[in-house]
Write an enzyme that holds these catalytic residues in place. Structure first.
Site, PDB file in Angstrom:
ATOM      1  N   HIS A 146       0.813  -1.214   0.000  1.00 11.29           N
ATOM      2  CA  HIS A 146       0.000   0.000   0.000  1.00 11.29           C
ATOM      3  C   HIS A 146       0.847   1.264   0.000  1.00 11.29           C
ATOM      4  O   HIS A 146       0.367   2.339   0.351  1.00 11.29           O
ATOM      5  CB  HIS A 146      -0.960  -0.005   1.193  1.00 11.29           C
ATOM      6  CG  HIS A 146      -1.905  -1.162   1.178  1.00 11.29           C
ATOM      7  ND1 HIS A 146      -2.722  -1.486   2.243  1.00 11.29           N
ATOM      8  CD2 HIS A 146      -2.170  -2.085   0.218  1.00 11.29           C
ATOM      9  CE1 HIS A 146      -3.439  -2.561   1.942  1.00 11.29           C
ATOM     10  NE2 HIS A 146      -3.112  -2.943   0.726  1.00 11.29           N
ATOM     11  N   CYS A 157      -0.511  17.082 -12.210  1.00 12.62           N
ATOM     12  CA  CYS A 157       0.573  17.173 -13.194  1.00 12.62           C
ATOM     13  C   CYS A 157       1.687  16.166 -12.934  1.00 12.62           C
ATOM     14  O   CYS A 157       2.637  16.075 -13.707  1.00 12.62           O
ATOM     15  CB  CYS A 157       1.139  18.588 -13.232  1.00 12.62           C
ATOM     16  SG  CYS A 157       2.144  19.040 -11.786  1.00 12.62           S
ATOM     17  N   CYS A 183      -0.926  25.240 -11.706  1.00 15.15           N
ATOM     18  CA  CYS A 183      -1.403  23.863 -11.522  1.00 15.15           C
ATOM     19  C   CYS A 183      -2.352  23.780 -10.324  1.00 15.15           C
ATOM     20  O   CYS A 183      -3.535  23.539 -10.471  1.00 15.15           O
ATOM     21  CB  CYS A 183      -0.232  22.896 -11.330  1.00 15.15           C
ATOM     22  SG  CYS A 183      -0.769  21.179 -11.096  1.00 15.15           S
ATOM     23  N   THR A 221      -3.945  -9.020  10.472  1.00 13.80           N
ATOM     24  CA  THR A 221      -4.706  -8.543   9.322  1.00 13.80           C
ATOM     25  C   THR A 221      -6.097  -9.140   9.310  1.00 13.80           C
ATOM     26  O   THR A 221      -6.289 -10.290   9.714  1.00 13.80           O
ATOM     27  CB  THR A 221      -3.979  -8.859   8.001  1.00 13.80           C
ATOM     28  OG1 THR A 221      -4.814  -8.504   6.893  1.00 13.80           O
ATOM     29  CG2 THR A 221      -3.621 -10.339   7.901  1.00 13.80           C
ATOM     30  N   GLU A 247      -8.405 -12.656  15.888  1.00 18.47           N
ATOM     31  CA  GLU A 247      -9.490 -13.570  15.562  1.00 18.47           C
ATOM     32  C   GLU A 247      -9.169 -14.319  14.280  1.00 18.47           C
ATOM     33  O   GLU A 247      -8.250 -13.961  13.543  1.00 18.47           O
ATOM     34  CB  GLU A 247     -10.801 -12.794  15.404  1.00 18.47           C
ATOM     35  CG  GLU A 247     -10.737 -11.732  14.330  1.00 18.47           C
ATOM     36  CD  GLU A 247     -11.964 -10.837  14.309  1.00 18.47           C
ATOM     37  OE1 GLU A 247     -12.842 -11.036  15.170  1.00 18.47           O
ATOM     38  OE2 GLU A 247     -12.048  -9.964  13.435  1.00 18.47           O
ATOM     39  N   CYS A 265      -0.792  -9.850  19.231  1.00 21.06           N
ATOM     40  CA  CYS A 265       0.277 -10.261  18.308  1.00 21.06           C
ATOM     41  C   CYS A 265       1.644 -10.273  18.980  1.00 21.06           C
ATOM     42  O   CYS A 265       2.402 -11.247  18.853  1.00 21.06           O
ATOM     43  CB  CYS A 265       0.301  -9.329  17.091  1.00 21.06           C
ATOM     44  SG  CYS A 265      -1.134  -9.477  16.004  1.00 21.06           S
TER      45      CYS A 265
END
Length: 354
Positions: A146, A157, A183, A221, A247, A265
């Site tokens: 990501h 631009c 811009c 995750t 979970e 964790c």
């Protein structure tokens, strides 16, 4: 090329799912050299101990805190279509979640220790905080699915934007705009938003790593964002999968070779290190990472900025107040929201029709 897509309890005590494969047998295979190429897939749960809330945990997750911003849906915060028109919420959150506010946790140090022991093949991270690298994992062994905060550019631009100006924008929570003449496009960091393509080479790297892995380690995750959510399913069925999470997620736990370590964790990764006889070394590696991060923060002048930064909740409230003043009566903003929701609904209907 694959693109990022969003799909719409905390365990009081750590538990291990009872399958044929156990944590003891996995650790024994690592100790005896049977497992030498561990591929890790990590998410926001790895960084919660570093002060970064995950996204979907009820009450405490980031999405649960966004109500003051009145977003059309929580994931809009990170959707490129919404960002192009309404970047204020993103930069409010960025101010409270920027890497200068964070230090690596035990979990990040555990990944670095795996590499030090010569058994880490690769890390696919869904996090943009860069804490795996801060902990000492080699850059060539990490793919930031990501993106990260390493660069920034104008979305209009495509011009690069000065790093010092970006730091100032993050510190103040103000939206940065392009400095090129005529811009005035919005500047975006090098992170991958919903609706954008994943890093070039993801598909080939995923195929290479999964075909050679002898263990998949899934940490923190929800497996609710594709295509990352498909990685555990694509792993050959004979290769064990170890889940370290609050979970059960995905289909992990359905194979006899799966090991599910449910709970905090960091606590579980410390337990894994203890099983391997690495517990003291893990704490030493973690201590070293904290020293390095503190020195790096001082060298970059981030330590003073971190002390000046408001909390995430304060950033959200301030952004909500600013948006109410700037766009509360804007007919154009209302039309933009309606158009964006129309696009979102069209995507959902198209997927259902596939």
């Amino acid at each position: 090329m694959s693109s990022l897509r969003a799909h719409q309890k905390k365990n009081p005590t750590p538990t291990q799912c009872q399958n044929q494969t156990t944590l003891d047998s996995i650790c024994k295979d690592i100790q005896t050299g049977k497992i030498t190429r561990i591929v890790a897939l990590v998410g926001a749960g790895l960084s919660t101990s570093s002060g970064l809330a995950d996204f979907r945990t009820p009450d405490t997750g980031l999405y649960a805190k966004l109500e003051p911003l009145q977003l059309p849906y929580p994931e809009a915060l990170f959707h490129i279509s919404y960002f192009k028109h309404t970047p204020e919420p993103f930069y409010a959150i960025a101010r409270g979640r920027h890497p200068w506010n964070t230090k690596p946790g035990v979990g990040h140090a555990f990944l670095a220790l795996l590499e030090k022991k010569g058994v880490l093949g690769f890390v696919f991270t869904q996090n943009i905080d860069g804490l795996e690298l801060d902990a000492g994992v080699s850059r060539e062994r990490v793919m930031n699915l990501h993106g990260d905060w390493s660069d920034q550019h104008c979305i209009k631009c495509r011009s690069s934007y000065p790093a010092d100006r970006m730091r100032k924008a993050i510190l103040t929570g103000e939206v940065p705009f392009c400095v090129q003449a005529n811009c005035e496009g919005i500047v975006k960091p090098a992170i991958v938003m919903f609706g954008e393509s994943l890093p070039e080479g993801f598909d080939s790297r995923e195929e290479e790593m999964l075909s050679t892995a002898d263990l998949l380690l899934v940490i923190g995750t929800s497996l609710k964002v594709a295509p990352c959510s498909e990685i555990p399913r694509r792993l050959p069925s004979h290769v064990p999968r170890v889940l370290v999470n609050r979970e059960l997620v995905g289909n992990i736990g359905t194979r006899e070779s799966d090991v599910c370590l449910l709970g905090d964790c960091d606590a579980w990764l410390r337990e894994v290190a203890r099983h391997l006889g690495w517990d003291e070394e893990l704490e030493s590696v973690w201590k070293d990472t904290l020293v390095r991060k503190e020195k790096s923060s001082r060298d970059k002048g981030w330590d003073d900025k971190a002390e000046q930064s408001p909390t995430l909740e304060e950033c959200i409230v301030r952004a909500a107040e600013q948006m109410k003043v700037r766009m509360g009566v804007s007919e154009g903003h209302r039309r933009m929201l309606e158009g964006h929701l129309g696009e979102k609904m069209a995507e959902i209907m198209a997927k259902r029709g596939q």
